[in-house]
Write an enzyme that holds these catalytic residues in place. Structure first.
Site, PDB file in Angstrom:
ATOM      1  CB  ILE A 577      -0.447   0.236   1.251  1.00 15.70           C
ATOM      2  CG1 ILE A 577      -0.114  -0.103   2.461  1.00 15.70           C
ATOM      3  CG2 ILE A 577      -1.855  -1.333   1.393  1.00 15.70           C
ATOM      4  CD1 ILE A 577      -1.474   0.034   3.429  1.00 15.70           C
ATOM      5  N   GLY A 578       1.850   0.873   0.457  1.00 13.86           N
ATOM      6  CA  GLY A 578       2.915   2.489   0.215  1.00 13.86           C
ATOM      7  C   GLY A 578       4.327   1.936   0.226  1.00 13.86           C
ATOM      8  CB  SER A 579       6.662   2.719  -1.563  1.00  9.00           C
ATOM      9  OG  SER A 579       8.243   2.644  -1.506  1.00  9.00           O
ATOM     10  N   GLY A 580       8.083   3.617   1.207  1.00 11.93           N
ATOM     11  CA  GLY A 580       8.571   5.664   1.773  1.00 11.93           C
ATOM     12  C   GLY A 580      10.315   5.320   1.984  1.00 11.93           C
ATOM     13  CB  SER A 582      12.080   3.494   6.672  1.00 15.05           C
ATOM     14  OG  SER A 582      11.301   3.809   7.055  1.00 15.05           O
ATOM     15  N   GLY A 583      11.174   1.913   4.231  1.00 17.04           N
ATOM     16  CA  GLY A 583      10.752   0.929   3.641  1.00 17.04           C
ATOM     17  C   GLY A 583       9.200   0.529   2.873  1.00 17.04           C
ATOM     18  CB  VAL A 585       3.858   0.271   4.132  1.00 15.21           C
ATOM     19  CG1 VAL A 585       2.829   0.024   5.200  1.00 15.21           C
ATOM     20  CG2 VAL A 585       4.636   1.139   4.783  1.00 15.21           C
ATOM     21  CE  LYS A 599       8.152   1.473   8.419  1.00 13.06           C
ATOM     22  NZ  LYS A 599       8.555   2.772   8.909  1.00 13.06           N
ATOM     23  CG  ASP A 699      11.608  11.895   8.915  1.00 13.82           C
ATOM     24  OD1 ASP A 699      11.378  12.822   8.297  1.00 13.82           O
ATOM     25  OD2 ASP A 699      12.001  11.419   8.238  1.00 13.82           O
TER      26      ASP A 699
END
Ligand SMILES: *[C@@H]1O[C@H](CO)[C@@H](O)[C@H](O)[C@H]1NC(C)=O
Ligand SMILES: *[C@@H]1O[C@H](CO)[C@@H](O)[C@H](O)[C@H]1NC(C)=O
Ligand SMILES: *[C@@H]1O[C@H](CO)[C@@H](O)[C@H](O)[C@H]1NC(C)=O
Length: 861
Positions: A577-580, A582-583, A585, A599, A699
């Protein structure tokens, strides 16, 4: 009638004391014997009436403000034994020849008395004189031959004048002479042979223009203890018997043109404390005898042509404080026996041919302040224990062949100001702990094989010079490195990139083709291996009834009804569902029908970062609970790099997405946005003020505020968060620059001292996002603008007496009621406070919550 009078007056007047001293000492005091007025502020001339005290034996006027000339009538005081007039601002004038008549004079002390001209021949008449001190004047001319008349003289101090010419041969007649200092003059010529017949204990001829050989007769003197011949033009060899016949203690022949080998016997009597021979052309090896010279505290033999291996006994001197051997041709290894030189403060061995490893014994030299072994042939790893040297100020290891990692536990290096490791073969990463070195000013890591990312913590250092040129660093240059001190030092690392700093190529969005190929290949390989393993596993089950299972390390932070088996297999594409940063998700549907967010942290080259993120999240999130902080439920890691963190699932995703991407309908209501602001503020206030020790998020941004189905906010993503530990030096000492572009407080441009006010700033930016609906670096803000600048400029462009004009900046998407304007204005004010450039002026998060809520109450009452 007073027959004998001792006067020793000490006035403590703050002003110069003008005294007609004749009133005090009228000529009727003719019987006065001792007159001592030293260390006062008497000024004017020396009273003429003193000339009428025929019985005066002692006249001491040292350190006053007498400003006339040294009067010649003193020559009439025929009974004088001590005449001490030194340290007075006399008018420039000669030493009166009449003083030569004082046949009983034993001490003539006229140091610092502005004497000019030459020393009168009559000086030779002072047959009783024991102590002649005319040092630090402007005397010129030659030393009179008549000086040989001073039959009883024990000490001659003529240093720091302008005396010229050669030393008279007749000096040899001064058989009582023990100490002679003729240093700092313009004396020249060869030393007379007769100098050897003196029984001097101390001979100082430094800083003159003497040349020729040092007479070998000097070595015959059985009393010689101190010899200073530095800064002359002496040539030839040193007398080979020096030290054999006397208890030599100090020996300084530095800065001459001396050649040949060092005399073997210099330390024969084991009294030698300092051996100073630098800047000559001595050659040959170190005499083995030096190894037993335990009295030595200082050796300074740099800039010669000495060679050969240094005997291991040489290093053992327990009294060594300074050992300077740089720029010779010494070879062989540095013996571990150096660990015995416990008092060593300076060790300079650079510019030789020393080889082998740096001995571990170095680490025992507790007092070492300066250590330089640069420009040698040293190899191997630098002993990690070197970081125990807590007094170290300079460490210069450059231009050797050192390998291995840079030592990294710096808890003792409080004094280090210069670290030069350049031109070696150091590998591994730049230890981020370098940023803990409080005094580090010069850091040179250039021309090594260092890899990894640039540790952002380095910005914390107040460096005058930073150099990491010519390494193999890669990855994104942290934004805060815009300071030229750092930027220029990062050149020559082709792997570095930056999305913002022009100096560096932009970071590739797509991995380069070859890397993709490698990844595809690796993926195929993994799939292949996976199927093999699966196949084997099936077989194992079939044959042995045992199942293969990778070893997972798991932790539950809540009572959860699932395990890694319910999570790991579902980290698949369709659940992503997502990508940030740090990794990635994933949304994982548990057996009981509930959802969790998992994550998976990046592996591979980012592994180091990943591990710290993983640890940070677990350490911090694992132990705190708050209604506005996301709950960590579970963590799991496996040997093969896999690191997974499982959180509560947040239905609506991140505020950033909802606000900027999805433009969610609910966010048209200001009250929704306001509640998000207050909730997030409460979460942060809890971190700063209720956690012991306090936690900094570091952050804070809209993407890290998650929203559940009711749009309640949860502060998330603690990968960069830090606990403020007081043993690390209070607030700022720990640090790691963190954060995202657009949210970073301006002070991080020049310091990395992290305080909670950095979070407050970032939160202010989030408030501005809520009001304007714009991203902090929204392209619509124009070049070089961020949301803070834009709002500050727009809001304050209205007239001064007029309230801030918010209408221009409010998100047009908002459906606003009348009351909302007032509240938005209030929130805007809070946002402006939070983003003040001076950290001190920003409110605390607790205060931010109060400021936000105050208004809310007002509205609802
Ligand atoms: C002499 O004068 C100086 C300068 O005014 C003053 O500092 C010092 O104390 C005086 N010394 C005495 C002994 O009065
Ligand atoms: C002082 O010495 C000089 C010679 O140096 C001599 O001519 C003179 O008579 C002496 N004066 C006295 C008072 O002794
Ligand atoms: C470190 O050593 C290199 C090589 O000797 C030298 O060029 C450089 O100036 C030194 N750096 C500092 C900061 O002294």
């Amino acid at each position: 009638m007073v027959s004998s009078l001792v006067v020793s007056v000490t006035f403590t007047l703050s002003k110069t004391f003008h005294l007609d001293i004749t009133i005090w000492f009228p000529s009727e005091f003719s019987a006065i014997r001792v007159l001592d007025l030293s260390y006062n502020n008497f000024s004017g001339d020396i009273p003429a009436s003193f000339g009428r005290f025929p019985q005066l034996k002692v006249l001491k006027l040292v350190s006053n403000l007498f400003s006339g000339i040294v009067p010649s009538f003193l020559g009439n005081l025929s009974a004088l034994r001590n005449l001490e007039l030194g340290y007075n601002p006399f008018k420039e004038g000669p030493l009166p020849w009449q003083l030569g008549n004082l046949s009983k004079l034993e001490t003539l002390y006229l140091s610092n008395a502005n004497l000019i001209g030459s020393i009168p021949d009559s000086i030779g008449n002072l047959v009783s004189l024991k102590n002649l001190d005319l040092s630090s004047n402007y005397l010129s001319g030659e030393i009179p031959k008549s000086i040989s008349g001073l039959k009883n003289v024990e000490q001659i101090e003529l240093f720091n004048n302008n005396l010229q010419g050669e030393l008279p041969e007749s000096l040899g007649n001064l058989t009582s002479l023990l100490r002679m200092d003729l240093g700092q003059n313009n004396l020249t010529g060869k030393l007379p042979h007769t100098i050897g017949s003196l029984c001097l204990t101390s001979l100082r001829l430094n800083e003159n223009l003497f040349y020729g050989e040092i007479p070998s007769s000097l070595a015959l003197n059985p009393n010689l203890r101190h010899l200073a011949l530095f800064i002359n033009n002496f040539t030839g060899k040193l007398p080979q018997h020096l030290g054999l016949n006397s208890d030599l203690e100090d020996f300084d022949v530095s800065n001459n043109e001396l050649t040949g080998e060092l005399p073997k016997h210099l330390c024969q009597r084991k009294k030698l404390q300092s051996l100073v021979i630098f800047n000559n052309k001595f050659s040959g090896t170190l005499p083995a005898q030096f190894g037993e010279c335990h009295s030595l505290t200082v050796i300074s033999m740099e800039n010669n042509e000495l060679s050969g291996e240094v005997p291991s006994s040489f290093w053992i001197h327990p009294g060594f404080e300074t050992l300077k051997m740089q720029y010779n041709r010494f070879s062989g290894s540095i013996s571990n026996s150096i660990s015995n030189a416990k008092r060593l403060a300076k060790l300079q061995l650079q510019g030789n041919n020393f080889s082998g490893m740096l001995p571990i014994g170095i680490c025992e030299l507790d007092r070492l302040m300066k250590f330089d072994v640069s420009k040698n042939l040293l190899t191997g790893e630098v002993p990690a224990c070197i970081t125990r040297l807590k007094k170290l100020e300079f460490l210069r290891l450059q231009e050797n062949m050192f390998t291995g990692p840079i030592p990294s536990n710096f808890s003792f290096w409080h004094e280090l100001t210069e670290l030069n490791l350049s031109y070696n073969q150091f590998s591994g990463t730049i230890p981020s702990q370098l940023s803990y070195l409080p005094d580090l000013t010069y850091l040179d890591l250039s021309m090594n094989s260092l890899t990894g990312n640039v540790p952002p913590e380095l910005v914390n250092l107040e460096l005058s010079e930073f150099n990491a040129y010519g390494n193999k660093l890669y990855g994104e240059v942290p934004y805060v490195f815009s300071n030229p001190v750092f930027l220029s030092g990062l050149r020559g690392n082709p792997g570095l990139c930056s999305p913002v700093i022009k100096e560096f190529p932009p970071c590739p969005k797509q991995r380069p083709y070859s890397l993709i190929a490698v990844i595809i290949f690796a993926a195929c390989f993994l799939i292949f291996m996976g199927s093999v393993l699966w196949f084997l596993k099936r077989k194992f089950i079939f044959f042995n009834g045992k199942s293969y299972k990778p070893s997972y390390k798991t932790t539950n932070f809540q009572i959860v009804g699932f395990s890694e088996e319910d999570i790991v297999p579902f980290l698949t594409r369709e659940n992503l569902i997502g990508s940030g940063s740090s990794g990635q998700v994933y949304k994982v549907n548990l057996k009981n029908g509930e959802f969790v967010a998992a994550k998976k942290l990046w592996g591979g080259t980012r592994k180091l970062d990943t591990e710290s993120v993983f640890k940070s999240e677990i350490e911090i999130l694992g132990r705190i609970r708050h209604a506005n902080i996301v709950k960590l439920l579970f963590s799991c890691s496996a040997d093969d790099d896999l690191m997974v963190l499982v959180y509560e699932y947040m239905e609506k995703g991140s505020l950033g997405d909802v606000l900027h991407v999805n433009k969610c309908e609910e966010l048209r209501e200001w009250s929704t946005r306001f509640n998000i602001a207050v909730g997030a503020a409460q979460g942060l206030a809890y971190l700063h003020h209720d956690c012991v020790p306090p936690i900094l998020h570091r952050d804070v941004k809209s993407n890290n505020i998650l929203l559940d189905q009711d749009f309640s906010p949860y502060v998330a993503d603690f990968g960069l968060a830090k606990t403020l530990k007081h043993e690390e030096g209070g607030i700022g000492a720990m640090s790691r620059i963190a954060g995202s572009y657009g949210y970073i407080a301006p002070e991080y441009g020049y310091t990395l001292k992290v305080t909670e006010k950095g979070d407050v700033y970032s939160f202010g930016v989030v408030l501005m996002e809520l009001i304007t609906g714009k991203r902090p670096n929204d392209p619509s803000l124009g070049d070089n603008m961020d949301i803070v600048k834009w709002i500050t400029e727009t809001a304050f462009s209205s007239a001064e007496d007029h309230p801030i004009d918010v209408a221009h900046i409010i998100d047009p998407m908002l459906n606003l009621g009348i009351c909302d304007y007032e509240e938005i204005e209030n929130v805007l004010n809070v946002a402006l406070l939070c983003t003040t450039s001076f950290p001190m002026n920003r409110p605390s998060m607790r205060r931010v919550v109060e400021l936000l809520k105050e208004h809310k109450l007002a509205r609802h009452n």
